[in-house]
Design an enzyme around this catalytic site. Structure first.
Site, PDB file in Angstrom:
ATOM      1  CB  CYS A  50     -72.428  76.351 -67.012  1.00  0.00           C
ATOM      2  SG  CYS A  50     -72.674  78.109 -66.790  1.00  0.00           S
TER       3      CYS A  50
ATOM      4  CB  CYS B 264     -78.747  81.350 -68.753  1.00  0.00           C
ATOM      5  SG  CYS B 264     -78.541  79.567 -68.841  1.00  0.00           S
TER       6      CYS B 264
HETATM    7 FE1  FES Z   1     -74.599  78.481 -67.725  1.00  0.00          FE
HETATM    8 FE2  FES Z   1     -76.288  79.058 -69.576  1.00  0.00          FE
HETATM    9  S1  FES Z   1     -75.561  77.114 -69.071  1.00  0.00           S
HETATM   10  S2  FES Z   1     -75.164  80.453 -68.370  1.00  0.00           S
END
Ligand code: FES
Length: 129
Positions: free
Chosen positions: A35, A104
């Protein structure tokens, strides 16, 4: 059901311990390649206790909420306790995260571990000096 719990929204909107500690005893930075989110943790440690902790997170709402909650969970705790912090504990304290957002909270666990490792290695260097 709403996507995020009240607690996630609260910590996202009003992050606790946001910022930098200039003379930190331990600093840890981790990122998630998928991400692209990045989390940095700063620790002030005295008598083997987390006296202060601050974070900077460039990331999604859950990452910000997870770092905020993680700092709350370890502040005032002994180093050994902080070392045991798991992403499950962070997610639980936030009243849960959606499955695809669990990574996360993993980032928060890793950032704290990395800052603690930095602290330990600095301490060792000092002791050997
Ligand atoms: Fe990667 Fe939240 S989407 S840390």
């Amino acid at each position: 059901m709403a996507l995020y719990s009240e607690k996630v929204m609260d910590h996202f909107r009003n992050p606790r311990n946001l910022g930098v500690i200039e003379d930190a005893d331990g600093v840890g930075e981790v990122g998630n390649a998928k991400c692209g989110d990045i989390m940095k943790m700063y620790l002030k440690i005295e008598d083997d206790t987390i006296q202060d902790v601050k974070f900077e997170t460039f990331g999604c709402a859950s990452a910000i909420a997870s770092s905020s909650m993680a700092t709350e969970l370890i502040k005032g705790q002994p180093v050994s306790k902080a070392m045991e912090l798991t992403n499950q504990a962070v997610a639980e304290a936030l009243d849960g995260l959606p499955d695809y957002k669990l990574h996360c909270s993993v980032l928060a666990e890793q950032a704290i571990k990395s800052a603690l490792e930095d602290y330990e290695s600095k301490k060792e260097k000092k002791n050997n000096a």
